[in-house]
Design a protein around this motif. Structure first.
Motif, short mmCIF file in Angstrom:
data_model
loop_
_atom_site.label_atom_id
_atom_site.label_comp_id
_atom_site.label_asym_id
_atom_site.label_seq_id
_atom_site.Cartn_x
_atom_site.Cartn_y
_atom_site.Cartn_z
N GLU A 187 5.44 -9.20 18.38
CA GLU A 187 5.99 -7.88 18.71
C GLU A 187 6.27 -7.06 17.45
N HIS A 188 6.76 -7.74 16.42
CA HIS A 188 7.02 -7.06 15.15
C HIS A 188 5.71 -6.54 14.56
N ASN A 189 4.66 -7.38 14.57
CA ASN A 189 3.37 -6.97 14.02
C ASN A 189 2.74 -5.84 14.82
N GLU A 190 2.88 -5.90 16.14
CA GLU A 190 2.32 -4.84 16.99
C GLU A 190 2.97 -3.50 16.66
N ALA A 191 4.27 -3.51 16.37
CA ALA A 191 4.97 -2.27 16.02
C ALA A 191 4.55 -1.77 14.65
N LEU A 192 4.28 -2.70 13.73
CA LEU A 192 3.91 -2.31 12.37
C LEU A 192 2.45 -1.87 12.24
N MET A 193 1.58 -2.40 13.09
CA MET A 193 0.15 -2.23 12.89
C MET A 193 -0.30 -0.78 12.73
N PRO A 194 0.16 0.17 13.57
CA PRO A 194 -0.29 1.56 13.37
C PRO A 194 0.09 2.11 12.00
N LYS A 195 1.27 1.75 11.50
CA LYS A 195 1.70 2.21 10.17
C LYS A 195 0.83 1.59 9.08
N VAL A 196 0.51 0.31 9.25
CA VAL A 196 -0.31 -0.39 8.26
C VAL A 196 -1.71 0.22 8.21
N ILE A 197 -2.30 0.45 9.37
CA ILE A 197 -3.63 1.06 9.43
C ILE A 197 -3.61 2.45 8.79
N GLU A 198 -2.57 3.21 9.08
CA GLU A 198 -2.46 4.57 8.53
C GLU A 198 -2.39 4.54 7.00
N VAL A 199 -1.55 3.66 6.45
CA VAL A 199 -1.39 3.64 4.99
C VAL A 199 -2.64 3.06 4.31
N PHE A 216 0.82 -1.21 0.00
CA PHE A 216 0.00 0.00 0.00
C PHE A 216 0.86 1.27 0.00
N SER A 217 2.06 1.19 0.58
CA SER A 217 2.97 2.34 0.50
C SER A 217 3.43 2.57 -0.93
N ARG A 274 -0.95 -6.51 -4.85
CA ARG A 274 -0.01 -7.28 -4.00
C ARG A 274 -0.42 -7.17 -2.53
N ALA A 275 -0.70 -5.95 -2.11
CA ALA A 275 -1.08 -5.73 -0.71
C ALA A 275 -2.39 -6.45 -0.39
N TYR A 276 -3.34 -6.37 -1.31
CA TYR A 276 -4.65 -6.98 -1.05
C TYR A 276 -4.56 -8.50 -1.03
N SER A 277 -3.71 -9.06 -1.87
CA SER A 277 -3.53 -10.52 -1.85
C SER A 277 -3.00 -10.98 -0.51
N GLU A 278 -2.10 -10.20 0.08
CA GLU A 278 -1.57 -10.55 1.39
C GLU A 278 -2.64 -10.39 2.47
N LEU A 279 -3.44 -9.32 2.36
CA LEU A 279 -4.55 -9.13 3.30
C LEU A 279 -5.50 -10.32 3.26
N ASN A 280 -5.65 -10.89 2.09
CA ASN A 280 -6.58 -12.02 1.96
C ASN A 280 -6.12 -13.21 2.79
#
Length: 281
Positions: free
Chosen positions: A248-260, A85-86, A102-108
């Protein structure tokens, strides 16, 4: 009863390009109805809606555990969602389709890991992503490099509401609507405590987002089934395989993912508003 999908091949060709072949997904009912190979999937029929309702009823009866048919090594990578998404947002203002898909396929994959209640959603997403990938690789693929270029091409060639082929712009609009729900769900997941159930927040979120585009029967059924969503800890374990480092990695990434995700959603929403095609049938 469950919805079964059959993989078929579509081919496109013109004078300047070699033959391209991409997989489409049809429901079993479509195949039995004799829809020709290489044609576009039809609009959703009353029979298909009934099948979706039945599939949701099955999930309500059997629970929302992981689908046993899923590959045991299915891995969801939140970093790929962030990167996709970035990369979708170009410096030239374009929204690039390849990165979006690509991003949506991973979301799936994430939706598949949530359990059987999302089976019908993940199948539908895969079908729509594949349609757009086919257009991207087909004879008119150069016109599908971005969401803007796709809309303009289909508008200029009277393809937005054509009955001869499924509009790429319409197909992406359905993914766009789903993105609002998925982003909101990730936000609810991120802020919840481990023991908090996600049923009520998920059902309420659906009511504010996707339910607006579904008929009354389907909306009521989906809203009820979502109430069975497990708690955060169960979902996180499915996402991470129970690995603390991944969590822990996902928790750190989640705000950035939601924002983008919200950024891409808002940009796409504005784009469809500008072209006055938010209500493509």
């Amino acid at each position: 009863m469950s919805i079964r999908y059959v993989a078929l091949r579509c081919e496109e060709r013109d004078d300047d390009r070699s033959r391209q072949s991409t997989t489409f997904y049809w429901t079993q009912a479509d195949t039995m109805a004799g829809i020709p190979l290489g044609s576009e999937p039809p609009q959703q029929t009353e029979e298909e809606e009934a099948a979706v309702t039945a599939a949701l009823a099955e999930a309500r009866e059997n629970g929302v555990g992981p689908d046993p048919a899923l590959p045991q090594d299915l891995v969801f990578d939140l970093q790929l969602v962030l990167n996709g998404f970035s990369d979708c947002r170009g410096e030239d203002g374009q929204l690039y389709l390849d990165a979006y898909l690509r991003a949506y396929s991973e979301l799936n994959k994430f939706l598949q890991l949530l359990g059987t209640v999302f089976n019908f959603v993940s199948h539908d997403i895969q079908k729509k992503v594949t349609i757009l990938q086919c257009y991207r690789k087909g004879g008119a693929g150069d016109y599908y490099y971005s969401i803007q270029s796709m809309i303009e091409y289909e508008q200029e060639n009277n393809l937005l509401t054509s009955s001869d082929r499924q509009s790429g712009s319409r197909t992406l609009l359905r993914l766009h609507r789903g993105l609002e729900f998925i982003s909101g769900f990730m936000a609810e997941l991120h802020k919840a405590s481990d023991t908090a159930g996600l049923g009520s927040p998920s059902s309420e979120l659906y009511g504010r987002t996707l339910a607006k585009h579904h008929n009354w029967v389907l909306a009521k059924t989906v809203g009820a089934v979502l109430l069975m969503m497990p708690n955060k800890q169960t979902i996180i374990e499915r996402m991470t395989g129970g690995t603390m480092g991944v969590r822990e990695h996902n928790e750190a990434l989640m705000p950035k993912v939601i924002e983008v995700m919200n950024s891409v959603y808002n940009l796409t929403q504005k784009l469809y508003e500008d072209y006055n095609i938010l209500d493509l049938p």
